[in-house]
Design an enzyme around this catalytic site. Structure first.
Site, PDB file in Angstrom:
ATOM      1  NE  ARG A 233      -4.417  -0.835   0.101  1.00 20.90           N
ATOM      2  CZ  ARG A 233      -4.753  -1.785  -0.762  1.00 20.90           C
ATOM      3  NH1 ARG A 233      -3.860  -2.220  -1.628  1.00 20.90           N
ATOM      4  NH2 ARG A 233      -5.969  -2.306  -0.745  1.00 20.90           N
ATOM      5  CD  GLU A 262      -2.068   3.964  -5.986  1.00 13.03           C
ATOM      6  OE1 GLU A 262      -3.200   3.503  -6.294  1.00 13.03           O
ATOM      7  OE2 GLU A 262      -1.188   3.287  -5.437  1.00 13.03           O
ATOM      8  CG  HIS A 279      -2.421  -0.127  -6.694  1.00 10.30           C
ATOM      9  ND1 HIS A 279      -2.630   0.755  -5.667  1.00 10.30           N
ATOM     10  CD2 HIS A 279      -2.624  -1.362  -6.162  1.00 10.30           C
ATOM     11  CE1 HIS A 279      -2.950   0.087  -4.567  1.00 10.30           C
ATOM     12  NE2 HIS A 279      -2.940  -1.200  -4.845  1.00 10.30           N
ATOM     13  N   GLY A 281      -0.779  -5.102  -8.938  1.00 10.08           N
ATOM     14  CA  GLY A 281      -0.368  -6.344  -8.293  1.00 10.08           C
ATOM     15  C   GLY A 281      -1.341  -7.492  -8.467  1.00 10.08           C
TER      16      GLY A 281
END
Length: 312
Positions: A233, A262, A279, A281
């Site tokens: 995070r 973001e 982001h 993942g």
């Protein structure tokens, strides 16, 4: 008509049996109209009075948003992290909050391993130089020769540990909440991990207590030439301190998949020894399918458990 919101920027409703059951039960799906992460105001506007359930992304579900959702009964996070949800506010409103911790774990673990290999072998930098007409003979490092320090040994951290062990790397971890670690992994103090690891990878949820867990002091304790990876995070790393550590040569490389703000537009984009991703993942096809199925099943079961939908 009662509705349920799907706030993630993409979601395959047509091939999701639980979504179809929700529709058959008389609920109308409302999709994210923006194709991106919702703002707080947009989330509040979407959760109108007739919304009883929500499949949530990473938008800020603050106390204000939750308190404005008068009929909301279940929030089902499509993902692991719960830091974007004010859990106390949800509890006070009698709202059930669920997540899908297992579904994205392998995808995030594999991205982490990819970051490790790319940073150690300088794959991204070499690619750029070859495209520019150069032919660098850059010497990298072996994953097998590294001590990997994992901060957090939950669903994702355990998988990263196994992947690293398959490469014959030494694995240590810091997780005060884990009583028993897998064979071959040592659970050490935070200080020992920072001082001993060649590669440090974050796999802990975000909370205000962990804000800037990796700060200037933590970075100063790391071995010269260490590599820092964050697929967890934003907010866990002090990005200004990371920039200073890269400027000063304290770190040889870093890799980030999560940022405090973001989409990320900051100065770290200029660093050639820093690998950046948006982001992503959990965005492996198979993992995403499982996340969506589990999130919808959680919402359906949550509404059944509240008595709003009767189980067939």
């Amino acid at each position: 008509m009662n509705t349920f919101v799907i706030s993630t920027s993409s979601f395959d409703t047509g091939n999701n049996a639980a979504v179809q059951r929700l529709i058959s039960a008389g609920l109308q799906p409302v999709m994210n109209p923006y194709g991106r992460r919702l703002t707080e105001d947009e989330a509040a506007a979407l959760l109108k009075n007739d919304v009883v359930g929500m499949i949530a992304g990473v938008e800020p579900l603050t106390a204000r948003v939750i308190q404005s959702a008068k009929n909301l009964k279940v929030i089902s996070r499509c993902g692991t992290g719960m830091d974007n949800v004010d859990l106390a506010a949800a509890k006070s409103q009698g709202i059930t909050v669920l997540n899908t911790p297992e579904a994205p774990a392998q995808a995030v673990a594999e991205l982490t391993l990819g970051f490790m290999l790319a940073a150690l072998r300088r794959i991204c930098a070499t690619d750029r130089e070859v495209r520019a007409g150069d032919w660098p003979r850059t010497q990298g490092g072996l994953l097998a020769a590294q001590t990997i320090g994992l901060i957090g040994l939950g669903h994702i951290g355990r998988r990263v540990a196994r992947l690293c062990q398959a490469f014959e790397a030494t694995v240590i971890t810091h997780d005060p909440y884990v009583k028993q670690v897998q064979p071959g992994v040592a659970n050490v103090s935070m200080a020992q991990l920072l001082e001993s690891a060649d590669v440090i990878s974050l796999h802990t949820p975000y909370s205000p207590d962990l804000h800037h867990l990796i700060d200037a002091q933590a970075l100063a304790r790391m071995k010269p030439g260490a590599i820092v990876i964050n697929t967890a995070r934003g907010g866990l790393i002090d990005e200004d301190a990371l920039k200073d550590a890269l400027d000063g040569g304290r770190l040889s490389a870093a890799a980030l998949d999560a940022f405090e703000q973001e989409p990320y537009q900051g100065p770290l984009r200029q660093y050639g020894n820093l690998i950046l991703s948006s982001h992503v993942g959990s965005l492996a096809r198979e993992a995403r399918q499982r996340m969506e199925l589990e999130a919808a099943e959680n919402l359906l079961n949550g509404l059944i458990n509240t008595g709003f939908i009767h189980d067939a």
